[in-house]
Design a protein around this motif. Structure first.
Motif, PDB file in Angstrom:
ATOM      1  N   ASN A  54       4.278 -15.050   0.094  1.00 18.11           N
ATOM      2  CA  ASN A  54       3.277 -16.110   0.135  1.00 18.11           C
ATOM      3  C   ASN A  54       2.055 -15.658   0.941  1.00 18.11           C
ATOM      4  OD1 ASN A  54       2.008 -18.551  -0.103  1.00 18.11           O
ATOM      5  ND2 ASN A  54       3.163 -19.521   1.559  1.00 18.11           N
ATOM      6  N   VAL A  55       1.271 -14.815   0.318  1.00 15.51           N
ATOM      7  CA  VAL A  55       0.058 -14.295   0.957  1.00 15.51           C
ATOM      8  C   VAL A  55      -1.118 -14.628   0.050  1.00 15.51           C
ATOM      9  CG1 VAL A  55      -1.104 -12.208   1.818  1.00 15.51           C
ATOM     10  CG2 VAL A  55       1.382 -12.404   2.004  1.00 15.51           C
TER      11      VAL A  55
ATOM     12  N   HIS B  34      13.102 -11.559   3.429  1.00 17.30           N
ATOM     13  CA  HIS B  34      11.775 -11.476   4.051  1.00 17.30           C
ATOM     14  C   HIS B  34      10.897 -12.611   3.547  1.00 17.30           C
ATOM     15  CE1 HIS B  34      12.260  -7.411   5.764  1.00 17.30           C
ATOM     16  NE2 HIS B  34      13.014  -7.192   4.700  1.00 17.30           N
ATOM     17  N   SER B  35       9.893 -12.979   4.340  1.00 17.37           N
ATOM     18  CA  SER B  35       8.913 -13.962   3.858  1.00 17.37           C
ATOM     19  C   SER B  35       7.772 -13.252   3.140  1.00 17.37           C
ATOM     20  CB  SER B  35       8.373 -14.796   5.021  1.00 17.37           C
ATOM     21  OG  SER B  35       7.812 -13.936   6.006  1.00 17.37           O
TER      22      SER B  35
ATOM     23  N   LYS C  11      -7.455  -0.715  -3.795  1.00 11.12           N
ATOM     24  CA  LYS C  11      -6.798  -1.358  -4.930  1.00 11.12           C
ATOM     25  C   LYS C  11      -5.774  -2.314  -4.348  1.00 11.12           C
ATOM     26  CE  LYS C  11      -5.791  -2.137  -9.153  1.00 11.12           C
ATOM     27  NZ  LYS C  11      -6.744  -2.906  -9.938  1.00 11.12           N
ATOM     28  N   THR C  12      -5.756  -3.553  -4.835  1.00 17.32           N
ATOM     29  CA  THR C  12      -4.853  -4.542  -4.239  1.00 17.32           C
ATOM     30  C   THR C  12      -3.975  -5.196  -5.298  1.00 17.32           C
ATOM     31  OG1 THR C  12      -6.641  -6.166  -4.395  1.00 17.32           O
ATOM     32  CG2 THR C  12      -6.327  -5.096  -2.266  1.00 17.32           C
ATOM     33  N   GLY C  13      -2.765  -5.531  -4.897  1.00 13.25           N
ATOM     34  CA  GLY C  13      -1.832  -6.241  -5.758  1.00 13.25           C
ATOM     35  C   GLY C  13      -1.131  -7.333  -4.968  1.00 13.25           C
ATOM     36  N   LEU C  14      -0.947  -8.488  -5.581  1.00 13.50           N
ATOM     37  CA  LEU C  14      -0.249  -9.608  -4.936  1.00 13.50           C
ATOM     38  C   LEU C  14       0.873 -10.087  -5.849  1.00 13.50           C
ATOM     39  CD1 LEU C  14      -2.816 -12.107  -3.344  1.00 13.50           C
ATOM     40  CD2 LEU C  14      -1.013 -10.842  -2.191  1.00 13.50           C
ATOM     41  N   CYS C  15       2.104  -9.925  -5.390  1.00 11.01           N
ATOM     42  CA  CYS C  15       3.270 -10.401  -6.133  1.00 11.01           C
ATOM     43  C   CYS C  15       3.856 -11.581  -5.364  1.00 11.01           C
ATOM     44  CB  CYS C  15       4.293  -9.277  -6.261  1.00 11.01           C
ATOM     45  SG  CYS C  15       5.887  -9.822  -6.906  1.00 11.01           S
TER      46      CYS C  15
END
Length: 474
Positions: free
Chosen positions: A352-353, A391-392, A380-384
């Motif tokens: 949850n970012v 882990h949170s 380069k960024t990735g959000l899963c």
């Protein structure tokens, strides 16, 4: 929907791969409570139960059933593969995915590359093709191997060249485990340098992992967990903490180290396996992080490496996680990126970012990170959205940084000590197809690679008049 195939070669490659499959199943079972065969599962698993045409895959004992891993397992000693086939993951693989022998490569790159590479070439290609045929849209091959032994280094790099030959358009990402200076295989410097040339020539990206870094991280975690101080108790079910995974028998000393590498693979594949607001395509890693084709070695760092059990202790602030990703302690090779030059960097975040958190931290860290002048925005960024079990949130940073040259220079030094005396050389030269020129060419290739990194460091990435031009990747 895209799919990827994992190719595990040698003892180390199969142990790490086995741990990856075990943890990946655990993640999918955690998220996919009904056990339905969906796109997320389809990226690395295939449904083989014809009776379940509706795509249902029952969860039994925490595992989603009726699945086969999209994998090819190769080892010239059958011990580890047999352990996997007798363990809890035995249903995940069938004979079309396995290739073993009994005698091993005797810690000799030439035996793995030349002897077994020739003897098993057709069978390897056949198994790779079968794995590819099960994919609707094959996106990437992940190769896992070690550099110090014979099968991982020799046959592993032979498999890599076969992948390029048979599937030239499919991305090849290699996770390579480098031996420590105290490695008990006396010929490991030879094997590593001979393998390095192949990695430089045939891989799209290499994620180098040093055994010594893994040892240091595991020691630090154990020291913390046994210190008994308030706020240092580590939660046992945390995904980073080891377990036997898919192997049988008691836990072995290197299981915890393999576990860290498996978590590196979990993080890099998370965008392919789960939804996210800013998912990163695996092909984008090579496209965005490799400005020069030979300089494709990406330094991985993972954070957090453990989860504290005491919930009364405030969780580490998100910002700290980003700072940790750029510290030496969380890197999987022993080098200091902050005193070297960044060519590009990827941040792969899970949990949850928010995108705003990601951007804010990049802006905060930028001033302390020396980037090449022509790629200041090389992020380069990735959000899963799905965090690792226990882990949170988590973060994998992949840095294309000139600090890797330190690892390569140490390796070259160990190689030169042996090669100067011609120690153990006859074991290699007795192998059909192996010549002494292979050694000198491999050494020359590595020296050239080191020089290219040094050239970038010396000029801070600016091309100077008369300097040899590095080829831009296309």
């Amino acid at each position: 929907m895209t799919q990827s195939v994992v190719v595990q070669v040698g003892q180390c490659g199969n142990q790490v791969g086995c741990r990856f499959w075990d943890l990946a199943l655990r993640e999918h079972a955690h998220v996919n409570k009904k056990g339905l065969y969906d796109e997320a599962l389809g990226s690395f698993f295939r449904n083989v139960d014809s009776r379940k045409c509706d795509g249902e895959a029952h969860v039994v004992g925490g595992r989603i059933q009726h699945l086969k891993a999209r994998a090819v397992l190769v080892d010239m000693e059958e011990g580890v593969v047999n352990e996997i086939l007798q363990g809890p993951l035995r249903e995940m693989f069938d004979s079309t995915q396995l290739l073993t022998d009994v005698s091993g490569s005797g810690n000799n790159w030439a035996v793995g590359h030349m002897t077994y590479g020739s003897a098993y070439r057709e069978q390897i290609v056949d198994k790779l093709r079968k794995a590819a045929e099960h994919c609707d849209c094959l996106q990437c091959f992940f190769l896992i191997h070690s550099m110090g032994g014979g099968t991982g280094s020799g046959l592993g790099t032979k498999v890599l060249s076969l992948l390029e030959e048979e599937f030239p358009e499919v991305c090849r990402i290699v996770t390579s485990i480098y031996p420590s200076a105290e490695d008990d295989v006396v010929t490991s410097p030879y094997n590593s340098i001979l393998a390095m040339r192949e990695l430089t020539e045939h891989a799209d990206c290499v994620l180098p992992v040093e055994n010594q870094s893994l040892v240091d991280i595991v020691k630090k975690i154990k020291h913390m967990s046994h210190s008994g101080k308030p706020g240092t108790v580590i939660r046992r079910e945390s995904a980073i903490i080891s377990g036997q995974g898919g192997l049988i028998g008691a836990e072995k000393p290197f299981d915890a180290m393999n576990n860290i590498v498996a978590n590196l693979l979990l993080n890099i594949t998370s965008s392919a396996r789960f939804e996210g607001s800013l998912n990163m395509d695996l092909n984008e890693i090579a496209m965005n992080l490799v400005p020069f084709p030979r300089l494709h070695y990406l330094v991985p760092s993972l954070t957090p490496l453990y989860t504290l059990a005491d919930v009364s202790v405030p969780s580490r602030r998100l910002d700290q996680m980003f700072s940790d990703a750029f510290s030496k302690e969380h890197q999987l090779i022993r080098a200091d990126p902050k005193h070297s030059l960044y060519l590009a960097c990827a941040l792969m975040v899970r949990g949850n970012v928010q995108v705003s958190d990601l951007r804010r931290n990049i802006e905060r860290l930028k001033p302390s990170l020396p980037f090449v002048s022509w790629n200041q925005e090389g992020w380069k960024t990735g959000l899963c959205s799905v965090p690792p079990v226990g882990h949170s949130h988590s973060l994998l940073a992949l840095a294309n940084n000139t600090c890797v040259k330190t690892t390569f220079m140490e390796l070259r030094e160990r190689f030169t000590k042996l090669y100067r005396k011609k120690a153990h050389l006859h074991h290699y030269l007795h192998v059909e197809g192996m010549e002494q020129s292979h050694f000198s060419e491999a050494l020359s290739s590595l020296s050239s690679l080191i020089e290219e990194y040094q050239q970038l460091d010396a000029t801070k990435g600016r091309l100077m008049p008369g300097a040899p031009r590095l080829r831009i990747a296309r």
